[in-house]
Scaffold this active site. Structure first.
Site, PDB file in Angstrom:
ATOM      1  CE1 TYR A 112       6.370  11.688  -4.598  1.00  0.00           C
ATOM      2  CE2 TYR A 112       4.542  12.593  -5.865  1.00  0.00           C
ATOM      3  CZ  TYR A 112       5.113  11.546  -5.162  1.00  0.00           C
ATOM      4  OH  TYR A 112       4.434  10.382  -5.000  1.00  0.00           O
ATOM      5  N   PRO A 125      11.834   5.408  -4.911  1.00  0.00           N
ATOM      6  CG  PRO A 125       9.673   4.669  -5.213  1.00  0.00           C
ATOM      7  CD  PRO A 125      10.597   5.783  -5.578  1.00  0.00           C
ATOM      8  CG  HIS A 345       7.466   8.574  -6.007  1.00  0.00           C
ATOM      9  ND1 HIS A 345       6.348   8.394  -6.776  1.00  0.00           N
ATOM     10  CD2 HIS A 345       7.356   7.695  -4.990  1.00  0.00           C
ATOM     11  CE1 HIS A 345       5.597   7.454  -6.233  1.00  0.00           C
ATOM     12  NE2 HIS A 345       6.196   7.005  -5.154  1.00  0.00           N
ATOM     13  CB  ALA A 426      -8.085 -20.959  -1.456  1.00  0.00           C
ATOM     14  CG  MET A 429     -10.679 -13.656   3.162  1.00  0.00           C
ATOM     15  SD  MET A 429      -9.729 -13.838   4.669  1.00  0.00           S
ATOM     16  CE  MET A 429     -11.066 -14.104   5.821  1.00  0.00           C
ATOM     17  CB  SER A 458      -4.153   3.196  -8.475  1.00  0.00           C
ATOM     18  OG  SER A 458      -4.139   3.830  -9.718  1.00  0.00           O
ATOM     19  CB  THR A 467      -1.655   7.704  -4.769  1.00  0.00           C
ATOM     20  OG1 THR A 467      -0.976   8.825  -4.238  1.00  0.00           O
ATOM     21  CG2 THR A 467      -0.764   6.898  -5.673  1.00  0.00           C
ATOM     22  CB  SER A 553       3.314   0.872  -1.648  1.00  0.00           C
ATOM     23  OG  SER A 553       2.803   0.979  -2.934  1.00  0.00           O
ATOM     24  CD  GLN A 554      -0.866  -5.689  -4.400  1.00  0.00           C
ATOM     25  OE1 GLN A 554      -0.948  -6.091  -5.554  1.00  0.00           O
ATOM     26  NE2 GLN A 554      -1.875  -5.773  -3.550  1.00  0.00           N
TER      27      GLN A 554
HETATM   28  N1  COA Z   1     -11.958 -13.660  -3.277  1.00  0.00           N
HETATM   29  C1  COA Z   1     -11.162 -14.194  -4.220  1.00  0.00           C
HETATM   30  N2  COA Z   1     -10.263 -13.462  -4.939  1.00  0.00           N
HETATM   31  C2  COA Z   1     -10.173 -12.147  -4.659  1.00  0.00           C
HETATM   32  C3  COA Z   1     -10.969 -11.528  -3.676  1.00  0.00           C
HETATM   33  C4  COA Z   1     -11.905 -12.354  -2.962  1.00  0.00           C
HETATM   34  N3  COA Z   1     -12.697 -11.850  -2.023  1.00  0.00           N
HETATM   35  N4  COA Z   1     -10.662 -10.227  -3.630  1.00  0.00           N
HETATM   36  C5  COA Z   1      -9.696 -10.018  -4.556  1.00  0.00           C
HETATM   37  N5  COA Z   1      -9.407 -11.180  -5.192  1.00  0.00           N
HETATM   38  C6  COA Z   1      -8.456 -11.384  -6.282  1.00  0.00           C
HETATM   39  C7  COA Z   1      -8.585 -10.302  -7.334  1.00  0.00           C
HETATM   40  O1  COA Z   1      -9.563 -10.645  -8.290  1.00  0.00           O
HETATM   41  C8  COA Z   1      -7.193 -10.274  -7.917  1.00  0.00           C
HETATM   42  O2  COA Z   1      -7.055 -11.354  -8.821  1.00  0.00           O
HETATM   43  P1  COA Z   1      -5.824 -11.461  -9.883  1.00  0.00           P
HETATM   44  O3  COA Z   1      -4.621 -11.905  -9.098  1.00  0.00           O
HETATM   45  O4  COA Z   1      -6.299 -12.508 -10.804  1.00  0.00           O
HETATM   46  O5  COA Z   1      -5.700 -10.131 -10.497  1.00  0.00           O
HETATM   47  C9  COA Z   1      -6.315 -10.558  -6.739  1.00  0.00           C
HETATM   48  O6  COA Z   1      -7.141 -11.239  -5.797  1.00  0.00           O
HETATM   49  C10 COA Z   1      -5.716  -9.340  -6.104  1.00  0.00           C
HETATM   50  O7  COA Z   1      -6.709  -8.511  -5.547  1.00  0.00           O
HETATM   51  P2  COA Z   1      -6.455  -7.689  -4.206  1.00  0.00           P
HETATM   52  O8  COA Z   1      -5.461  -8.392  -3.394  1.00  0.00           O
HETATM   53  O9  COA Z   1      -7.753  -7.392  -3.565  1.00  0.00           O
HETATM   54  O10 COA Z   1      -5.726  -6.391  -4.657  1.00  0.00           O
HETATM   55  P3  COA Z   1      -5.860  -5.470  -5.931  1.00  0.00           P
HETATM   56  O11 COA Z   1      -5.151  -6.100  -7.067  1.00  0.00           O
HETATM   57  O12 COA Z   1      -7.277  -5.057  -6.135  1.00  0.00           O
HETATM   58  O13 COA Z   1      -4.975  -4.237  -5.449  1.00  0.00           O
HETATM   59  C11 COA Z   1      -4.519  -2.106  -4.505  1.00  0.00           C
HETATM   60  C12 COA Z   1      -5.328  -3.396  -4.389  1.00  0.00           C
HETATM   61  C13 COA Z   1      -4.918  -1.160  -3.403  1.00  0.00           C
HETATM   62  C14 COA Z   1      -3.042  -2.431  -4.368  1.00  0.00           C
HETATM   63  C15 COA Z   1      -4.798  -1.490  -5.911  1.00  0.00           C
HETATM   64  O14 COA Z   1      -6.157  -1.158  -6.012  1.00  0.00           O
HETATM   65  C16 COA Z   1      -4.020  -0.236  -6.175  1.00  0.00           C
HETATM   66  O15 COA Z   1      -4.519   0.858  -5.959  1.00  0.00           O
HETATM   67  N6  COA Z   1      -2.791  -0.364  -6.697  1.00  0.00           N
HETATM   68  C17 COA Z   1      -1.904   0.753  -6.978  1.00  0.00           C
HETATM   69  C18 COA Z   1      -0.988   1.007  -5.819  1.00  0.00           C
HETATM   70  C19 COA Z   1       0.135   1.905  -6.194  1.00  0.00           C
HETATM   71  O16 COA Z   1      -0.004   2.832  -6.954  1.00  0.00           O
HETATM   72  N7  COA Z   1       1.300   1.591  -5.630  1.00  0.00           N
HETATM   73  C20 COA Z   1       2.517   2.236  -5.981  1.00  0.00           C
HETATM   74  C21 COA Z   1       2.870   3.386  -5.165  1.00  0.00           C
HETATM   75  S1  COA Z   1       4.475   3.925  -5.614  1.00  0.00           S
END
Ligand code: COA
Length: 625
Positions: A112, A125, A345, A426, A429, A458, A467, A553-554
């Site tokens: 930054y 952003p 940021h 479902a 995954m 994160s 990150t 990014s999510q």
């Molecule tokens: N079967 C069924 N459900 C599953 C699954 C599986 N195999 N794997 C994951 N899930 C579920 C999780 O339990 C979670 O449930 P919820 O909706 O009830 O919370 C959901 O699916 C989402 O999980 P997933 O899609 O794997 O993602 P996550 O929430 O673990 O996020 C990252 C992943 C990388 C986005 C997160 O770890 C992260 O680091 N986020 C920060 C990013 C960030 O800082 N971005 C901003 C930059 S400016």
């Protein structure tokens, strides 16, 4: 999605919904924050051999075979017993023992404060909220007042240290970023910027309307925050005092290249009045931008236009001058119900910003409960600027550069409405991994190759964590995308493997075992110890690994919104997404000057990839998955 009219305002909130709005705790819990922070683990330094091995593996899908051979040799040399890698590793481990976080300070500088491209589009952003139910000045002011009251409500939790601790994968997260997003501001320097934080003393916000800035005190003399009604009166006074439109848009200076803005800042600050006005903006809790009109667009482009408004304001003839882009947090509210935010940021990632905004938006839906004290309020203070010919010239240059940047940005916001997290879940995954693999497939279908891909992970499980990078292009993803449109290849196993490989990389990244920040740390040690930079860093493979044509990014949220950002390479895409349960919001960006990229085409390809991947899942008997 974008229109609240049919959702909330036409019905009364139930008591359950009312109770569901977490009440702010008024009682201060002194020391809670520090106790929590002290209990967090420090960021680990991964083993050297592990990073080297994973680095080579990460290069496989994006390099040619002969390039990879040369890089393997360089890496072997780097990691050999008694070699430079081991020396750097020892220093890094020592640094980890002696600092709260071996990475964070370096990261803020490298990513930054030393990064000189404009913060606009290239770093800050935007966040697009659902379109609200108003379409005139009065509605704009009313909503702005409520949103401000909601942010102040959240601030009480920060000030009282009663903010609930967040968790990821069952582990408590570092909460530091929440203490950095309000009352702070970036300050341009000639070569390097800095960030100031005035959380202890800040009692006002800045409001900008028709390019004119005002300082607005937001606390009563008894220390209680102004109510939405009081804020409404004050915002009306500000709007009435800033009706003229032929004003120099001094805020546009903050859109400039950082070196140019650094120089212009020196010019601007020569004048005492200007210095005081800038200081009032920097010290304020946040900036509230009451925007003028944006260009008329077709209904299908409304969301993309809103994203542009949040990201850069549309150019100098629209709202780009109605900002102070150095301010860590700016809320942006149009007259037509479009609203959102922009954030600088350096102090934080998206999730804390989104949590704050989720709270504030929820607050705006609440019927007003606070009693408005019947006390006269002081007039908001106009922040004056004396514009010398030299400053005028800087403003004209900034306008010109901003308009070129605005012309260049191609932004597409879409709602993928066929399914959301529900479908991958479902099928057992990870939804995030599923979406990332859809992005890989979409890109491959457009370009017949894989590209270096960045997804932010994160590191907040660790004290002061920021990150690391999830490298979404893997050997498994490459095998999957190459097979997908080949009728002779079985695909479902490859898809499952690719999704699982992505989830494993994610786990590795959030537990501090990814490769990118470690490699950066080793390089930074070499720089600090004035050693020659090891060959693995001057190797073209390293440059290719960092040339992200997909920067993703999510950013999940409770509110049905989406964050957006620009691409990080001139020939790449920025993709931010918010997976909700039954739909996914996407914001895709690219640059018009690059003939090979097109945001709408990628957005469409992602939609196709997600649908095709679902079809594949549905065609496969459950027992096979
Ligand atoms: N079967 C069924 N459900 C599953 C699954 C599986 N195999 N794997 C994951 N899930 C579920 C999780 O339990 C979670 O449930 P919820 O909706 O009830 O919370 C959901 O699916 C989402 O999980 P997933 O899609 O794997 O993602 P996550 O929430 O673990 O996020 C990252 C992943 C990388 C986005 C997160 O770890 C992260 O680091 N986020 C920060 C990013 C960030 O800082 N971005 C901003 C930059 S400016």
């Amino acid at each position: 999605f974008w229109n609240f009219k049919s959702r909330t305002t036409l019905r009364f909130l139930t008591w359950f919904e009312l109770l569901n709005i977490r009440p702010v705790s008024a009682a201060r819990v002194s020391g809670r924050y520090l106790t929590h922070q002290k209990g967090l683990p420090g960021l680990p330094v991964p083993p050297l051999q592990q990073t080297c091995e994973r680095y080579v593996r990460a290069l496989e899908p994006i390099l040619e075979v002969d390039e990879l051979k040369q890089t393997r040799e360089l890496v072997a040399e780097f990691q050999k017993a008694g070699g430079v890698g081991e020396r750097l590793q020892r220093s890094l481990e020592k640094r980890a023992q002696n600092t709260e976080n071996w990475l964070s300070e370096w990261w803020v500088l490298v990513a930054y404060l030393d990064y000189r491209l404009p913060v606009v589009v290239h770093s800050s952003p935007g966040l697009v909220l659902p379109r609200m139910n108003f379409s005139d000045k009065q509605g704009q002011i009313r909503f702005a007042a409520k949103l401000t009251a909601g942010v102040l409500d959240f601030k009480t939790m920060i000030d009282n240290e009663t903010l609930p601790v967040e968790y990821l994968g069952g582990k408590p997260l570092c909460m530091n970023q929440y203490y950095e997003v309000l009352s702070s501001c970036r300050i341009p320097g000639l070569k390097r910027d800095s960030v100031v934080n005035h959380a202890k003393t800040s009692k006002h916000i800045t409001v900008v309307h028709n390019f004119q800035f005002f300082a607005l005190e937001v606390y009563n003399s008894d220390g209680t925050p102004l109510t939405a009604d009081q804020l409404c009166i004050q915002l009306e006074r500000i709007c009435s005092a800033s009706l003229q439109t032929n004003v120099e848009p001094v805020g546009i200076l903050t859109t400039q290249h950082r070196d140019s803005w650094g120089k212009a800042y020196v010019n601007l600050s020569k004048d005492k009045t200007n210095r005081e006005s800038v200081s009032a903006i920097q010290r304020s809790i946040f900036t509230l931008c009451l925007d003028g009109a944006m260009p008329q667009v077709s209904d299908e482009m409304l969301r993309s236009c809103a994203a542009v408004q949040m990201l850069h304001g549309g150019g100098s003839q629209w709202n780009s001058g109605n900002r102070w882009f150095d301010k860590t947090l700016q809320f942006i509210i149009g007259e037509d119900g479009v609203c959102g935010a922009n954030y600088e940021h350096a102090p934080a990632e998206g999730p804390p910003i989104v949590a704050l905004i989720d709270h504030a938006v929820e607050y705006t839906r609440k019927p007003e409960m606070a009693q408005t004290p019947m006390v006269p309020l002081p007039m908001p203070q106009k922040l004056h600027f004396n514009i010398t010919p030299e400053i005028k010239k800087d403003i004209e240059e900034a306008k010109h550069a901003m308009n070129i940047l605005a012309q260049d940005l191609d932004m597409m916001v879409t709602v993928f409405g066929h399914f959301g997290k529900n479908v991958p879940k479902a099928h057992k995954m990870s939804p995030d991994a599923f979406i990332q693999m859809a992005l890989q497939l979409a890109y491959y279908r457009m370009y017949q190759r894989c590209c270096a891909t960045y997804e932010s992970a994160s590191l907040r499980m660790f004290r002061l964590g920021r990150t690391d990078t999830i490298r979404s292009a893997s050997s498994a993803s490459a095998a999957f995308v190459r097979a997908f449109d080949d009728p002779s290849k079985p695909k479902v196993d490859l898809m499952e493997k690719a999704v699982n490989a992505h989830r494993s990389y994610t786990n590795m990244a959030i537990t501090g075992q990814a490769i990118d920040r470690h490699l950066l740390g080793l390089k930074m040690v070499a720089v600090e110890e004035k050693l020659s930079i090891p060959d693995i860093y001057t190797d073209t493979a390293y440059a290719k690994a960092l040339h992200y044509k997909l920067s993703t990014s999510q950013v999940p949220s409770k509110t049905d919104c989406v964050m957006c950002f620009g691409p990080v390479s001139s020939d790449g895409y920025g993709v931010c997404y918010n997976p909700m349960n039954d739909h996914i919001n996407f914001a895709v960006s690219s640059f018009n000057t690059c003939k090979e990229t097109n945001a709408a085409h990628l957005a469409q390809a992602v939609e196709g990839a997600l649908l095709d991947m679902r079809t594949l899942l549905e065609q496969t008997p459950k027992a096979k998955l």
